[in-house]
Motif scaffolding. Structure first.
Motif, PDB file in Angstrom:
ATOM      1  N   GLY A 101       0.792  -1.222   0.000  1.00  0.00           N
ATOM      2  CA  GLY A 101       0.000   0.000   0.000  1.00  0.00           C
ATOM      3  C   GLY A 101       0.823   1.270   0.000  1.00  0.00           C
ATOM      4  N   ALA A 102       2.065   1.199  -0.471  1.00  0.00           N
ATOM      5  CA  ALA A 102       2.951   2.369  -0.478  1.00  0.00           C
ATOM      6  C   ALA A 102       2.402   3.494  -1.350  1.00  0.00           C
ATOM      7  CB  ALA A 102       4.347   1.968  -0.958  1.00  0.00           C
ATOM      8  N   GLN A 103       1.783   3.168  -2.438  1.00  0.00           N
ATOM      9  CA  GLN A 103       1.158   4.145  -3.333  1.00  0.00           C
ATOM     10  C   GLN A 103      -0.274   3.666  -3.597  1.00  0.00           C
ATOM     11  OE1 GLN A 103       2.421   6.993  -4.740  1.00  0.00           O
ATOM     12  NE2 GLN A 103       4.276   6.749  -3.532  1.00  0.00           N
ATOM     13  N   PRO A 104      -1.274   4.283  -2.995  1.00  0.00           N
ATOM     14  CA  PRO A 104      -2.649   3.805  -3.132  1.00  0.00           C
ATOM     15  C   PRO A 104      -3.168   3.739  -4.568  1.00  0.00           C
ATOM     16  CG  PRO A 104      -2.492   5.526  -1.461  1.00  0.00           C
ATOM     17  CD  PRO A 104      -1.163   5.454  -2.133  1.00  0.00           C
ATOM     18  N   ASP A 105      -2.615   4.552  -5.453  1.00  0.00           N
ATOM     19  CA  ASP A 105      -3.110   4.571  -6.825  1.00  0.00           C
ATOM     20  C   ASP A 105      -2.424   3.538  -7.732  1.00  0.00           C
ATOM     21  OD1 ASP A 105      -0.751   6.027  -6.559  1.00  0.00           O
ATOM     22  OD2 ASP A 105      -1.187   7.286  -8.292  1.00  0.00           O
ATOM     23  N   VAL A 106      -1.509   2.733  -7.173  1.00  0.00           N
ATOM     24  CA  VAL A 106      -0.831   1.704  -7.974  1.00  0.00           C
ATOM     25  C   VAL A 106      -1.673   0.433  -7.940  1.00  0.00           C
ATOM     26  CG1 VAL A 106       1.212   0.241  -8.162  1.00  0.00           C
ATOM     27  CG2 VAL A 106       1.462   2.648  -7.585  1.00  0.00           C
ATOM     28  N   PRO A 107      -2.200   0.015  -9.099  1.00  0.00           N
ATOM     29  CA  PRO A 107      -3.030  -1.196  -9.137  1.00  0.00           C
ATOM     30  C   PRO A 107      -2.168  -2.452  -9.099  1.00  0.00           C
ATOM     31  CG  PRO A 107      -2.794  -0.322 -11.334  1.00  0.00           C
ATOM     32  CD  PRO A 107      -2.101   0.656 -10.402  1.00  0.00           C
ATOM     33  N   ALA A 108      -2.803  -3.565  -8.809  1.00  0.00           N
ATOM     34  CA  ALA A 108      -2.105  -4.848  -8.878  1.00  0.00           C
ATOM     35  C   ALA A 108      -1.808  -5.161 -10.339  1.00  0.00           C
ATOM     36  CB  ALA A 108      -2.981  -5.943  -8.286  1.00  0.00           C
ATOM     37  N   PRO A 109      -0.709  -5.843 -10.610  1.00  0.00           N
ATOM     38  CA  PRO A 109      -0.465  -6.265 -11.986  1.00  0.00           C
ATOM     39  C   PRO A 109      -1.569  -7.241 -12.410  1.00  0.00           C
ATOM     40  CG  PRO A 109       1.264  -7.087 -10.520  1.00  0.00           C
ATOM     41  CD  PRO A 109       0.332  -6.271  -9.701  1.00  0.00           C
ATOM     42  N   CYS A 110      -1.705  -7.441 -13.686  1.00  0.00           N
ATOM     43  CA  CYS A 110      -2.756  -8.341 -14.149  1.00  0.00           C
ATOM     44  C   CYS A 110      -2.209  -9.334 -15.164  1.00  0.00           C
ATOM     45  CB  CYS A 110      -3.919  -7.557 -14.727  1.00  0.00           C
ATOM     46  SG  CYS A 110      -3.487  -6.584 -16.165  1.00  0.00           S
ATOM     47  N   CYS A 111      -2.987 -10.366 -15.378  1.00  0.00           N
ATOM     48  CA  CYS A 111      -2.636 -11.414 -16.322  1.00  0.00           C
ATOM     49  C   CYS A 111      -3.085 -10.960 -17.714  1.00  0.00           C
ATOM     50  CB  CYS A 111      -3.349 -12.693 -15.914  1.00  0.00           C
ATOM     51  SG  CYS A 111      -2.843 -14.135 -16.824  1.00  0.00           S
ATOM     52  N   VAL A 112      -2.147 -10.971 -18.648  1.00  0.00           N
ATOM     53  CA  VAL A 112      -2.459 -10.553 -20.020  1.00  0.00           C
ATOM     54  C   VAL A 112      -1.935 -11.594 -20.999  1.00  0.00           C
ATOM     55  CG1 VAL A 112      -2.424  -8.084 -19.470  1.00  0.00           C
ATOM     56  CG2 VAL A 112      -0.328  -9.213 -20.208  1.00  0.00           C
ATOM     57  N   PRO A 113      -2.525 -11.665 -22.178  1.00  0.00           N
ATOM     58  CA  PRO A 113      -2.038 -12.620 -23.181  1.00  0.00           C
ATOM     59  C   PRO A 113      -0.592 -12.324 -23.569  1.00  0.00           C
ATOM     60  CG  PRO A 113      -4.171 -11.738 -23.816  1.00  0.00           C
ATOM     61  CD  PRO A 113      -3.699 -10.943 -22.642  1.00  0.00           C
ATOM     62  N   ASP A 114       0.228 -13.372 -23.655  1.00  0.00           N
ATOM     63  CA  ASP A 114       1.591 -13.161 -24.140  1.00  0.00           C
ATOM     64  C   ASP A 114       1.906 -14.014 -25.360  1.00  0.00           C
ATOM     65  OD1 ASP A 114       1.938 -15.632 -22.888  1.00  0.00           O
ATOM     66  OD2 ASP A 114       3.923 -15.124 -22.129  1.00  0.00           O
TER      67      ASP A 114
END
Length: 96
Positions: free
Chosen positions: A51-64
């Motif tokens: 929670g160091a930066q509240p506006d930083v979202p969790a990474p997400c799973c994307v097609p590679d």
């Protein structure tokens, strides 16, 4: 081929399409090597987890890796069309 007219449209094949899309949100505890995370995703996950930066979202799973899909269908004029669509099916995902 089992053609059945329906509302003036001839259906050649109706097995459907599964694109294997993934819209998972990844937290720090869920980043595994199998997800092939980038360094940025790893740091982003840590920043999000503490929670160091509240506006930083969790990474997400994307097609590679995507693969093509070939469709056989009948157009409006009744012609049988075989068309290859590139990058239509997700084969694997990565954490980004």
């Amino acid at each position: 081929m089992g053609q059945e007219p329906t509302n003036n449209v001839t259906q050649v094949n109706s097995t459907g399409h599964q694109a294997n899309l993934s819209t998972l949100s990844i937290t720090f505890l869920k980043i595994y090597r199998s997800l092939n995370p980038t360094n940025h995703a790893t740091i982003q996950s840590l920043v999000h987890a503490i929670g160091a930066q509240p506006d930083v979202p969790a990474p997400c799973c994307v097609p590679d890796h995507l693969s093509p899909m070939t469709l056989l269908y009948m157009d409006e004029a009744g012609n049988v069309v075989l068309k290859n669509y590139p990058s239509m099916t997700v084969d694997s995902c990565a954490c980004r």
